[in-house]
Design an enzyme around this catalytic site. Structure first.
Site, PDB file in Angstrom:
ATOM      1  N   TRP A 155      29.205 -17.072  24.961  1.00 19.48           N
ATOM      2  CA  TRP A 155      29.114 -16.851  23.408  1.00 19.48           C
ATOM      3  C   TRP A 155      28.414 -18.074  22.781  1.00 19.48           C
ATOM      4  O   TRP A 155      28.135 -18.052  21.647  1.00 19.48           O
ATOM      5  CB  TRP A 155      30.465 -16.799  22.953  1.00 19.48           C
ATOM      6  CG  TRP A 155      31.490 -17.888  23.712  1.00 19.48           C
ATOM      7  CD1 TRP A 155      32.343 -17.749  24.572  1.00 19.48           C
ATOM      8  CD2 TRP A 155      31.535 -19.198  23.146  1.00 19.48           C
ATOM      9  NE1 TRP A 155      33.175 -18.895  24.971  1.00 19.48           N
ATOM     10  CE2 TRP A 155      32.581 -19.871  23.872  1.00 19.48           C
ATOM     11  CE3 TRP A 155      31.093 -19.957  22.232  1.00 19.48           C
ATOM     12  CZ2 TRP A 155      32.952 -21.224  23.959  1.00 19.48           C
ATOM     13  CZ3 TRP A 155      31.472 -21.288  22.137  1.00 19.48           C
ATOM     14  CH2 TRP A 155      32.359 -21.917  22.735  1.00 19.48           C
ATOM     15  N   ARG A 179      26.282  -8.088  30.343  1.00 15.56           N
ATOM     16  CA  ARG A 179      27.321  -7.997  29.575  1.00 15.56           C
ATOM     17  C   ARG A 179      27.304  -9.434  28.919  1.00 15.56           C
ATOM     18  O   ARG A 179      27.692 -10.391  29.368  1.00 15.56           O
ATOM     19  CB  ARG A 179      28.604  -7.813  30.556  1.00 15.56           C
ATOM     20  CG  ARG A 179      29.779  -7.946  29.584  1.00 15.56           C
ATOM     21  CD  ARG A 179      31.286  -8.169  30.303  1.00 15.56           C
ATOM     22  NE  ARG A 179      32.134  -8.150  29.253  1.00 15.56           N
ATOM     23  CZ  ARG A 179      32.748  -9.352  28.730  1.00 15.56           C
ATOM     24  NH1 ARG A 179      32.450 -10.323  29.069  1.00 15.56           N
ATOM     25  NH2 ARG A 179      33.601  -9.092  27.823  1.00 15.56           N
ATOM     26  N   ALA A 181      29.067 -12.003  26.193  1.00 13.45           N
ATOM     27  CA  ALA A 181      30.478 -12.406  25.534  1.00 13.45           C
ATOM     28  C   ALA A 181      30.875 -11.292  24.690  1.00 13.45           C
ATOM     29  O   ALA A 181      30.226 -11.037  23.728  1.00 13.45           O
ATOM     30  CB  ALA A 181      30.493 -13.820  25.430  1.00 13.45           C
ATOM     31  N   SER A 234      31.771 -20.992  32.591  1.00 13.04           N
ATOM     32  CA  SER A 234      32.653 -21.971  33.313  1.00 13.04           C
ATOM     33  C   SER A 234      32.598 -21.892  34.840  1.00 13.04           C
ATOM     34  O   SER A 234      32.330 -20.763  35.379  1.00 13.04           O
ATOM     35  CB  SER A 234      34.189 -21.791  32.728  1.00 13.04           C
ATOM     36  OG  SER A 234      34.835 -20.844  33.760  1.00 13.04           O
ATOM     37  N   GLU A 255      24.785 -20.779  36.303  1.00 13.05           N
ATOM     38  CA  GLU A 255      24.838 -22.191  35.277  1.00 13.05           C
ATOM     39  C   GLU A 255      26.127 -22.291  34.865  1.00 13.05           C
ATOM     40  O   GLU A 255      26.556 -21.631  33.924  1.00 13.05           O
ATOM     41  CB  GLU A 255      23.660 -21.641  34.383  1.00 13.05           C
ATOM     42  CG  GLU A 255      22.926 -22.788  33.671  1.00 13.05           C
ATOM     43  CD  GLU A 255      23.639 -23.263  32.501  1.00 13.05           C
ATOM     44  OE1 GLU A 255      24.748 -24.118  32.512  1.00 13.05           O
ATOM     45  OE2 GLU A 255      23.195 -22.580  31.326  1.00 13.05           O
ATOM     46  N   CYS A 289      26.656 -26.517  27.562  1.00 15.27           N
ATOM     47  CA  CYS A 289      27.197 -27.092  28.977  1.00 15.27           C
ATOM     48  C   CYS A 289      26.326 -28.540  29.255  1.00 15.27           C
ATOM     49  O   CYS A 289      26.729 -29.199  30.251  1.00 15.27           O
ATOM     50  CB  CYS A 289      26.678 -26.139  30.063  1.00 15.27           C
ATOM     51  SG  CYS A 289      27.630 -24.504  29.937  1.00 15.27           S
ATOM     52  N   GLU A 463      16.568 -21.929  35.884  1.00 11.52           N
ATOM     53  CA  GLU A 463      16.193 -20.953  35.047  1.00 11.52           C
ATOM     54  C   GLU A 463      14.987 -21.648  34.145  1.00 11.52           C
ATOM     55  O   GLU A 463      15.082 -23.004  33.892  1.00 11.52           O
ATOM     56  CB  GLU A 463      17.318 -20.370  33.752  1.00 11.52           C
ATOM     57  CG  GLU A 463      18.487 -19.930  34.562  1.00 11.52           C
ATOM     58  CD  GLU A 463      19.532 -19.382  33.712  1.00 11.52           C
ATOM     59  OE1 GLU A 463      19.649 -19.773  32.530  1.00 11.52           O
ATOM     60  OE2 GLU A 463      20.058 -18.286  34.277  1.00 11.52           O
TER      61      GLU A 463
HETATM   62  C1  SIN Z   1      24.101 -24.137  27.784  1.00 11.17           C
HETATM   63  O1  SIN Z   1      24.981 -24.790  27.109  1.00 11.17           O
HETATM   64  O2  SIN Z   1      24.341 -23.813  29.114  1.00 11.17           O
HETATM   65  C2  SIN Z   1      22.715 -24.055  27.306  1.00 11.17           C
HETATM   66  C3  SIN Z   1      22.157 -25.210  26.784  1.00 11.17           C
HETATM   67  C4  SIN Z   1      20.632 -25.210  26.657  1.00 11.17           C
HETATM   68  O3  SIN Z   1      19.876 -24.394  27.165  1.00 11.17           O
HETATM   69  O4  SIN Z   1      20.076 -26.253  26.169  1.00 11.17           O
END
Ligand code: SIN
Length: 485
Positions: A155, A179, A181, A234, A255, A289, A463
């Site tokens: 999300w 799919r 979120a 996660s 990821e 992330c 990616e």
């Molecule tokens: C992510 O939070 O996994 C993606 C962040 C990004 O593509 O910069």
């Protein structure tokens, strides 16, 4: 959806084999800035996930047999339509996810840039001619699309995380089932509408939206017709999904979570470091992330950096992402606010010092104050866990060896950042950090040409970039024998 110029982008049902599916029950999507329901989505489940995989399987031979140029032209049209509708797509994204509109526009062009980039890169999926081991043989490799790809996306980037996976998959010749979120399905469905307008054939790009996360996930990870599974989310969920993929030995790319160190050495340009830390940490209210999760400052500059940093954080405007001057929007749910608050409180109870914020924000139950906490130590929850909120823990250090040991002392290995000027130090630290991506005097490292991905428990695969295309292709080795006369 009166806020949209093109109201046909507002879809409330799964998109499978070029059709919008009805359902017996519906679920609500809520605007996290207001808590108001903005959509009622037909709740798809296992049956629709299986239909989508069947559609992707049926479409695979035709799509993978097109030339890379033909696929590239369709992807290019998809990219152009997304850019044409950037404003509407950004509004939808802010409405369902909460991030400030300017950031949402940025996410649309960021996501679209992967489609643009892979539309071209698909044309460069070269094989090799290998020097012959004996006179009567010739050895060649070709690259071929993996097959049906299934994806589960998060999300926090409802548009870009789909675009980054789907662009590479489709360019490689794969067909795709995602799919998204269930908190943020609208962006994915609008992408499907534009994919269809761009001429992506039925069955090539399918979106299954539903609240039965585990059941749909089980189909996507265990179905024998899915050749590759890809997930952003996660680490805990990623591990479970990897094990579900084991039964059919799928190719996987993951990821997963991060715990990014952001290091400021005593030779750094402090103003640049403050700016880098702000964009790295507070983008998307800290819900990425790759966010700076632990800010390490060398003792000599700790006071100077922290003063400037606290001032910059205090100036950030919190509010509804649709309001013009908002820089920090809501978190995704009231529970997320509670989780962030308890991370802060348990570190304060352990002896950390609150420099700014540290409480729920008056804007509403989805909001948390931009926060800075000093005197954090490695063992505190704020340093151990992925925060996913607008909170910066600051940790001081003495020297390179100490900070490298602390920075690497985590199971995660996604992104790391550091600010320094000494060239020897830059190389040593860049090589010493155990992370898949390192920003050096730079707080934003993501772009379509770069290989995005982590090591350790932050995942595998890449990616974006040419490596991102390879993740959706198999290498086939051809041995031509009997060539001697
Ligand atoms: C992510 O939070 O996994 C993606 C962040 C990004 O593509 O910069």
């Amino acid at each position: 959806m009166e806020l949209l110029k093109d109201t046909a982008l507002f879809k409330q049902a799964s998109f499978v084999n070029g059709a919008w599916l009805s359902a017996e029950s519906f679920f609500s999507v809520t605007n996290p800035a207001t808590g108001k329901v903005i959509a009622e989505i037909a709740d798809a489940g296992v049956v629709e996930a299986e239909l989508a995989i069947q559609a992707a399987k049926n479409a695979f031979n035709t799509w993978s047999s097109l030339s890379a140029n033909e696929r590239g032209s369709i992807l290019r049209r998809w990219f152009e339509l997304i850019i044409l509708h950037q404003e509407d797509l950004a509004r939808l994204l802010t409405l369902e996810q909460g991030k400030p509109l300017a950031e949402a526009k940025g996410e649309i062009s960021y996501g679209a840039s992967f489609i643009d980039w892979f539309a071209e890169e698909g044309k460069r999926a070269y094989g090799d001619v290998i020097p012959m081991p004996s006179a009567d043989k010739r050895l060649v490799t070709i690259k071929q699309a993996v097959g049906v790809v299934a994806a589960i996306t998060p999300w926090n980037f409802p548009h870009a995380m789909i675009a980054r996976k789907a662009a590479a998959a489709l360019a490689a010749g794969c067909t795709f089932v995602v799919r998204p979120a269930s908190q943020t399905p609208l962006s994915a469905l609008a992408m499907a509408e534009l994919a269809q307008r761009a001429g992506v054939p039925d069955g090539v790009f399918n979106v299954v939206v539903g609240t039965a996360a585990r059941a749909i996930g089980k189909v996507l990870t265990e179905h024998p017709d899915v050749a590759k599974f890809t997930f952003t989310g996660s680490t805990a969920v990623g591990k479970a999904l990897i094990s579900q993929c084991a039964g059919t030995v799928k190719k996987v790319s993951m990821e997963l979570g991060g715990n990014a160190p952001f290091i400021i050495f005593d030779d750094a340009d402090l103003d640049a470091a403050v700016q880098g830390a702000i964009v790295s940490k507070y983008r998307n209210a800290g819900q990425t992330c790759v966010c700076a999760n632990r800010i390490f400052v060398q003792e000599k500059v700790a006071r100077a950096f922290t003063d400037k940093f606290v001032k910059a954080v205090a100036a950030l405007k919190v509010g509804d992402g649709l309001a013009q001057d908002t820089q920090i929007g809501p978190l995704i749910s009231p529970q997320a606010v509670t989780d962030v608050d308890s991370l802060v409180n348990s570190s304060l109870q352990g002896g950390a010092e609150l420099l700014l914020g540290g409480e729920r924000h008056a804007a509403g139950e989805y909001f948390y104050q931009p926060t800075v906490v000093a005197k954090v130590t490695q063992d505190m929850p704020l340093a151990q866990e992925e925060i996913f909120g607008p909170v910066s823990p600051v940790i001081t250090f003495k020297d390179e060896a100490e900070v490298l040991a602390m920075a690497n002392d985590t199971d995660y290995g996604l992104a790391a950042y550091f600010y320094a000027r000494d060239i020897g130090r830059i190389w040593r630290v860049a090589e010493g950090l155990e992370f898949g991506m390192v920003g050096i005097n730079e707080g934003i490292i993501s772009n379509a040409a770069a290989p995005f991905g982590g090591i350790k428990q932050s995942g595998n695969g890449r990616e974006g970039s040419r490596y991102g295309l390879e993740d959706y292709m198999e290498i086939k080795y051809l041995c031509f024998g009997g060539l001697d006369k």
